[in-house]
Design an enzyme around this catalytic site. Structure first.
Site, PDB file in Angstrom:
ATOM      1  N   ARG A  83      18.738  23.416  21.846  1.00  0.00           N
ATOM      2  CA  ARG A  83      19.763  24.310  21.394  1.00  0.00           C
ATOM      3  C   ARG A  83      20.513  23.486  20.020  1.00  0.00           C
ATOM      4  NH1 ARG A  83      23.246  26.838  26.256  1.00  0.00           N
ATOM      5  NH2 ARG A  83      22.581  24.794  27.142  1.00  0.00           N
ATOM      6  N   HIS A 117      14.095  26.485  22.840  1.00  0.00           N
ATOM      7  CA  HIS A 117      15.367  27.316  22.024  1.00  0.00           C
ATOM      8  C   HIS A 117      14.899  27.291  20.455  1.00  0.00           C
ATOM      9  CE1 HIS A 117      18.961  29.281  21.380  1.00  0.00           C
ATOM     10  NE2 HIS A 117      19.119  28.677  20.466  1.00  0.00           N
ATOM     11  N   ASP A 160      21.022  38.423  21.743  1.00  0.00           N
ATOM     12  CA  ASP A 160      21.109  37.828  20.479  1.00  0.00           C
ATOM     13  C   ASP A 160      19.987  37.878  19.632  1.00  0.00           C
ATOM     14  OD1 ASP A 160      20.055  35.661  21.190  1.00  0.00           O
ATOM     15  OD2 ASP A 160      21.929  34.602  21.737  1.00  0.00           O
ATOM     16  N   LYS A 184      38.862  24.021  22.565  1.00  0.00           N
ATOM     17  CA  LYS A 184      39.555  22.836  23.003  1.00  0.00           C
ATOM     18  C   LYS A 184      39.080  22.000  24.163  1.00  0.00           C
ATOM     19  CE  LYS A 184      43.959  23.288  20.483  1.00  0.00           C
ATOM     20  NZ  LYS A 184      44.979  24.447  20.336  1.00  0.00           N
TER      21      LYS A 184
HETATM   22  C1  R5P Z   1      21.801  30.738  22.574  1.00  0.00           C
HETATM   23  O1  R5P Z   1      21.551  31.161  21.672  1.00  0.00           O
HETATM   24  C2  R5P Z   1      20.815  31.193  23.787  1.00  0.00           C
HETATM   25  O2  R5P Z   1      19.828  31.969  23.467  1.00  0.00           O
HETATM   26  C3  R5P Z   1      21.578  31.649  25.165  1.00  0.00           C
HETATM   27  O3  R5P Z   1      22.000  33.030  24.817  1.00  0.00           O
HETATM   28  C4  R5P Z   1      22.833  30.919  25.286  1.00  0.00           C
HETATM   29  O4  R5P Z   1      22.575  29.593  25.277  1.00  0.00           O
HETATM   30  C5  R5P Z   1      23.322  31.217  26.715  1.00  0.00           C
HETATM   31  O5  R5P Z   1      24.487  30.482  27.146  1.00  0.00           O
HETATM   32  P1  R5P Z   1      25.385  30.949  28.095  1.00  0.00           P
HETATM   33  O6  R5P Z   1      24.912  31.524  29.307  1.00  0.00           O
HETATM   34  O7  R5P Z   1      26.259  29.999  28.241  1.00  0.00           O
HETATM   35  O8  R5P Z   1      26.198  32.218  27.373  1.00  0.00           O
END
Ligand code: R5P
Length: 286
Positions: A83, A117, A160, A184
Site C-alpha cells: 500500500r 495493492h 474506491d 494524530k
Molecule cells: C486502500 O486503498 C485499500 O484498497 C483498502 O480500501 C484499504 O486499505 C482498507 O483499509 P481499511 O479497512 O482500514 O479501511
C-alpha cells in the site's frame, strides 16, 4: 520442487523449519538443502501476520537457495507494504519498491501474489527487477456471493477507484473515496474524509468488493453511504482480511455479512486460495 513454510500448514504440508532463538531472532532451516541444487523451487510462505519477521525469514530462505543455484518463485498470498507505493509527505519511503528490490536482490526470480495493492490490474509486471504475477480473486468472491444472496440478483461495487479493476469486468462500478491527512498519534493512518457514489442503488442488493479489509473503515463507510442510498442487503468481500481491533464486529453491525479468502486465515475466510493456485498451475492438481 516445493518448499512449504509452517505458516502455510493449513493448506500444504510444511517442509521448512522455522523457529525462534531464545532472544527472538528467526531460525530458518531448509532440510536436505542439496536436493534443491540447480532446481526450480516454489516457496509457499505467508508474509502476514508479522510482516517484518516473515520478510526476513524469506530473505534467509532465498539466501540458502541462491547458494545452491536454485531458481526461486515465492508464493506469498498477501504482499505487505504494497500500500505504500506513493510518497504523501516529503521524506517518506516507498516501501512497496523497497520490498520488491530486497526480494529481487536476494535472488527471487518471481513473486506470485493475490490482488497486490500497487498493481491495480491482473497479470504480470516487473517492479525493481522483480517479476510479479498478480492473481485477482474477485471472480471467486463474486461466485461465493451468489450463495450468500440465495442466487438473487446483486450489484457489485468497489469502495474506491483503486479497486475498480476488481469489479469492472463483472459489470461493477466504483465509489469515490477521499482520504485526508494523517491522524494524530503514532499510528500512520489517513482518515477517510469523503465517500460518494454516483449511481442508483435503491432497493438493490449489493456486494462490495475490495482488495483488503484492514481496520474496516473503508467498508463501514461504504456500507453507511449505500444504506443511505437505499441499498437492501449488503455483503462485504475482500481478498485479504486483517480485521484489526474489532473491525469484524463493527462491520457486521452495518452489513448483512462479511467474507474473505484464506490468504490470511480469519474467522470469515470462506473462500479457498488453494483451488486458484491449482487452476493457475502453481501447484499440481490432486
Ligand atoms: C486502500 O486503498 C485499500 O484498497 C483498502 O480500501 C484499504 O486499505 C482498507 O483499509 P481499511 O479497512 O482500514 O479501511
Amino acid at each position: 520442487m516445493k518448499l512449504v513454510s509452517p505458516n502455510f500448514a493449513d493448506l500444504l504440508s510444511p517442509n521448512i523449519e522455522i523457529k525462534r532463538f531464545p532472544d527472538g531472532d528467526s531460525y530458518v532451516r531448509i532440510p536436505n538443502l542439496e536436493a534443491y541444487r540447480d532446481k526450480d523451487v516454489t516457496i509457499f510462505h505467508r508474509l502476514y501476520p508479522q510482516p517484518d519477521v516473515s520478510i526476513l525469514q524469506t530473505l534467509f530462505m532465498l539466501n540458502s537457495l541462491h547458494a545452491v543455484n536454485a531458481s526461486t518463485t515465492l508464493v506469498a498470498p498477501y504482499l505487505p507494504y504494497a500500500r505504500q507505493d506513493k510518497i504523501f509527505l516529503e521524506g517518506e519511503v516507498k516501501s512497496a519498491d523497497i520490498i520488491c528490490s530486497l526480494l529481487a536482490s536476494a535472488g527471487l526470480k518471481k513473486l506470485i501474489t493475490f490482488n497486490c495493492h500497487f498493481m491495480k490490474k491482473e497479470g504480470e509486471i516487473e517492479n525493481q527487477g522483480l517479476k510479479i504475477k498478480n492473481i485477482s480473486f474477485a471472480e471467486q468472491l463474486i461466485e461465493h456471493a451468489k450463495k450468500k444472496f440465495d442466487n438473487k440478483k446483486f450489484d457489485i461495487i468497489a469502495p474506491d477507484k483503486g479497486a475498480l479493476y476488481l469489479v469492472e469486468k463483472f459489470g461493477g462500478k466504483a465509489m469515490e473515496k477521499v482520504r485526508g491527512g494523517y491522524v494524530k498519534g503514532d499510528v500512520a493512518h489517513r482518515a477517510i474524509s469523503k465517500m460518494v457514489a454516483d449511481f442508483e442503488l435503491k432497493e438493490k442488493n449489493v456486494l462490495i468488493v475490495d482488495d483488503m479489509i484492514s481496520g474496516g473503515g473503508t467498508m463501514i463507510e461504504a456500507c453507511k453511504v449505500l444504506r443511505e442510498m437505499g441499498a437492501k442487503k449488503i455483503f462485504c468481500a475482500a481478498t485479504h482480511g486483517f480485521f484489526l481491533n474489532d473491525a469484524l464486529l463493527k462491520l457486521n453491525e452495518v452489513c448483512d455479512g462479511v467474507f474473505v479468502s484464506n490468504s490470511i486465515p480469519s474467522p470469515v475466510s470462506e473462500v479457498d486460495i488453494l483451488q486458484e493456485l491449482k487452476n493457475q498451475k502453481v501447484i499440481d492438481h490432486g
